[in-house]
Design a protein around this motif. Structure first.
Motif, mmCIF file in Angstrom:
data_model
loop_
_atom_site.group_PDB
_atom_site.id
_atom_site.type_symbol
_atom_site.label_atom_id
_atom_site.label_comp_id
_atom_site.label_asym_id
_atom_site.label_seq_id
_atom_site.Cartn_x
_atom_site.Cartn_y
_atom_site.Cartn_z
ATOM 1 N N ASP A 216 0.845 -1.344 -0.030
ATOM 2 C CA ASP A 216 0.074 0.192 0.048
ATOM 3 C C ASP A 216 0.791 1.320 -0.076
ATOM 4 O O ASP A 216 0.315 2.289 -0.537
ATOM 5 C CB ASP A 216 -1.017 -0.044 1.209
ATOM 6 C CG ASP A 216 -2.097 -0.843 1.146
ATOM 7 O OD1 ASP A 216 -2.482 -1.204 -0.277
ATOM 8 O OD2 ASP A 216 -2.877 -1.288 1.983
ATOM 9 N N ASP A 217 1.739 1.082 0.761
ATOM 10 C CA ASP A 217 2.850 2.564 0.958
ATOM 11 C C ASP A 217 3.402 2.524 -0.662
ATOM 12 O O ASP A 217 3.742 3.855 -1.146
ATOM 13 C CB ASP A 217 4.067 2.169 1.768
ATOM 14 C CG ASP A 217 3.439 2.245 3.149
ATOM 15 O OD1 ASP A 217 2.319 2.627 3.518
ATOM 16 O OD2 ASP A 217 4.478 1.811 4.010
ATOM 17 N N PHE A 218 3.786 1.605 -1.335
ATOM 18 C CA PHE A 218 4.329 1.699 -2.653
ATOM 19 C C PHE A 218 3.331 2.382 -3.668
ATOM 20 O O PHE A 218 3.632 3.219 -4.422
ATOM 21 C CB PHE A 218 4.713 0.384 -3.211
ATOM 22 C CG PHE A 218 4.895 0.168 -4.803
ATOM 23 C CD1 PHE A 218 5.935 0.404 -5.259
ATOM 24 C CD2 PHE A 218 4.008 -0.449 -5.484
ATOM 25 C CE1 PHE A 218 6.113 0.410 -6.761
ATOM 26 C CE2 PHE A 218 4.024 -0.449 -7.150
ATOM 27 C CZ PHE A 218 5.016 -0.133 -7.528
ATOM 28 N N LEU A 219 1.856 1.974 -3.567
ATOM 29 C CA LEU A 219 0.840 2.244 -4.215
ATOM 30 C C LEU A 219 0.611 3.740 -3.950
ATOM 31 O O LEU A 219 0.538 4.742 -5.044
ATOM 32 C CB LEU A 219 -0.159 1.509 -4.328
ATOM 33 C CG LEU A 219 -0.251 0.029 -4.841
ATOM 34 C CD1 LEU A 219 -1.338 -0.880 -4.432
ATOM 35 C CD2 LEU A 219 0.159 0.087 -6.305
ATOM 36 N N LYS A 220 0.741 4.147 -2.776
ATOM 37 C CA LYS A 220 0.618 5.442 -2.433
ATOM 38 C C LYS A 220 1.512 6.615 -2.887
ATOM 39 O O LYS A 220 1.184 7.744 -3.583
ATOM 40 C CB LYS A 220 0.463 5.735 -0.977
ATOM 41 C CG LYS A 220 -0.671 5.156 -0.157
ATOM 42 C CD LYS A 220 -0.702 5.290 1.143
ATOM 43 C CE LYS A 220 -1.943 4.514 2.112
ATOM 44 N NZ LYS A 220 -1.852 4.691 3.509
ATOM 45 N N ARG A 221 2.846 6.101 -3.010
ATOM 46 C CA ARG A 221 4.081 6.979 -3.647
ATOM 47 C C ARG A 221 3.647 6.968 -4.959
ATOM 48 O O ARG A 221 3.858 8.213 -5.772
ATOM 49 C CB ARG A 221 5.196 6.095 -3.195
ATOM 50 C CG ARG A 221 5.735 6.134 -1.979
ATOM 51 C CD ARG A 221 7.084 5.799 -1.802
ATOM 52 N NE ARG A 221 7.535 4.617 -2.175
ATOM 53 C CZ ARG A 221 7.503 3.194 -1.459
ATOM 54 N NH1 ARG A 221 6.861 3.465 -0.224
ATOM 55 N NH2 ARG A 221 7.795 2.231 -2.082
ATOM 56 N N CYS A 222 3.329 6.079 -5.694
ATOM 57 C CA CYS A 222 2.905 5.774 -7.341
ATOM 58 C C CYS A 222 1.865 6.880 -7.585
ATOM 59 O O CYS A 222 2.081 7.642 -8.359
ATOM 60 C CB CYS A 222 2.689 4.533 -7.772
ATOM 61 S SG CYS A 222 3.898 3.375 -7.699
ATOM 62 N N ALA A 223 0.778 6.798 -6.797
ATOM 63 C CA ALA A 223 -0.560 7.894 -6.796
ATOM 64 C C ALA A 223 0.145 9.370 -6.736
ATOM 65 O O ALA A 223 -0.219 10.034 -7.503
ATOM 66 C CB ALA A 223 -1.459 7.334 -5.796
ATOM 67 N N ARG A 224 0.934 9.531 -5.748
ATOM 68 C CA ARG A 224 1.338 10.917 -5.724
ATOM 69 C C ARG A 224 2.091 11.236 -6.716
ATOM 70 O O ARG A 224 2.037 12.466 -7.017
ATOM 71 C CB ARG A 224 2.120 10.946 -4.291
ATOM 72 C CG ARG A 224 1.263 10.988 -2.887
ATOM 73 C CD ARG A 224 2.082 11.242 -1.665
ATOM 74 N NE ARG A 224 3.111 10.267 -1.150
ATOM 75 C CZ ARG A 224 2.941 9.469 -0.472
ATOM 76 N NH1 ARG A 224 1.943 9.294 -0.022
ATOM 77 N NH2 ARG A 224 3.853 8.735 -0.389
ATOM 78 N N ARG A 225 2.957 10.426 -7.205
ATOM 79 C CA ARG A 225 3.755 10.898 -8.498
ATOM 80 C C ARG A 225 2.933 10.922 -9.828
ATOM 81 O O ARG A 225 3.632 11.192 -10.904
ATOM 82 C CB ARG A 225 4.930 9.957 -8.633
ATOM 83 C CG ARG A 225 5.761 10.066 -7.557
ATOM 84 C CD ARG A 225 6.700 8.604 -7.580
ATOM 85 N NE ARG A 225 7.299 8.270 -8.814
ATOM 86 C CZ ARG A 225 7.553 7.012 -9.113
ATOM 87 N NH1 ARG A 225 7.673 6.116 -8.240
ATOM 88 N NH2 ARG A 225 8.031 6.638 -10.327
ATOM 89 N N GLY A 226 1.468 10.587 -9.715
ATOM 90 C CA GLY A 226 0.834 10.386 -10.935
ATOM 91 C C GLY A 226 1.228 9.302 -11.906
ATOM 92 O O GLY A 226 0.966 9.447 -13.318
ATOM 93 N N VAL A 227 1.582 8.309 -11.234
ATOM 94 C CA VAL A 227 2.012 7.082 -12.196
ATOM 95 C C VAL A 227 0.780 6.726 -12.900
ATOM 96 O O VAL A 227 -0.164 6.176 -12.173
ATOM 97 C CB VAL A 227 2.640 6.084 -11.383
ATOM 98 C CG1 VAL A 227 2.796 4.738 -12.087
ATOM 99 C CG2 VAL A 227 4.060 6.326 -10.952
ATOM 100 N N PRO A 228 0.767 6.415 -14.231
ATOM 101 C CA PRO A 228 -0.380 6.018 -14.857
ATOM 102 C C PRO A 228 -0.697 4.413 -14.557
ATOM 103 O O PRO A 228 -1.982 3.686 -14.628
ATOM 104 C CB PRO A 228 -0.129 6.348 -16.480
ATOM 105 C CG PRO A 228 1.220 6.314 -16.475
ATOM 106 C CD PRO A 228 1.655 6.821 -15.077
#
Length: 207
Positions: A94-106
């Motif tokens: 979940d922490d990984f996904l949160k970081r991706c979301a904050r970066r706008g990863v598609p």
């Protein structure tokens, strides 16, 4: 954000596919690496495992071979281990996904060896299964240090069969016809996924 699950039986080329997906710009969360981190000295899982199996913690880290022996043939012990470790691995993911979301990863990728065995398909938008002929799988695995036919048979007995994985997959990627073709398949999937809207991680979800 689209979350792709990446899985495949042992020796099917999952690590190679994960590396290719990184080259295509997709961050990849490696479930095995996450567990290694949790079991290492200072890892969050060490105190819990020490409480359950004191003899398997050596020099501040979990001896994975000793842990495997401790739960072998003991379903109750395995359940206690999973109850202690699974919430930690889920939190790391979940922490990984949160970081991706904050970066706008598609498109983010969850590399999960036992995805179907742990019902991981419920936590991703689509699943990629990598596959290769059984003879090539066997050749790849038996070339690994310390591997033999008996160990391979034991591992395969604990995994969902390749044919069943392929049946349930959203995308099946062959890895036995050369790296160029594997990369082409993965590129097409990533391009297609970028056109979709994720259902697991909605745009309104807080990060």
């Amino acid at each position: 954000m689209i979350i792709l699950g990446l899985t495949g039986s042992i020796g099917m080329g999952k690590s190679t596919a994960a590396s290719m997906l990184r080259r295509l710009g997709c961050p990849v969360h490696d479930a095995d690496a996450s567990v290694h981190k949790l079991y290492a000295r200072g890892g969050k899982a060490v105190p819990a495992i020490q409480g359950l199996f004191p003899d398997v913690v050596k020099n501040g880290s979990v001896d994975r071979a000793a842990l495997a022996t401790a739960v072998l043939g003991r379903p109750d012990a395995l359940k206690r281990l999973e109850a202690a470790v699974h919430p930690l691995t889920r939190a790391d993911a979940d922490d990984f996904l949160k970081r991706c979301a904050r970066r706008g990863v598609p498109v983010a990728v969850m590399d999960i060896p036992l995805l179907y065995e742990t019902k991981g398909e419920q936590r991703v938008d689509a699943v990629i299964v990598v596959t290769a002929p059984a003879w090539l799988q066997r050749q790849r695995v038996l070339a690994r240090p310390g591997m033999n036919a008996a160990k391979l048979a034991n591992i395969l007995a604990r995994q969902v069969p390749d044919a069943e994985k392929r049946r349930r997959a959203d995308f099946v990627v062959p890895t036995g016809l050369g790296r160029r073709l594997t990369l082409l398949h993965l590129r097409r999937i990533v391009v297609a996924m970028k056109q979709r809207q994720g259902r697991v991680w909605s745009p309104t979800r807080k990060v």
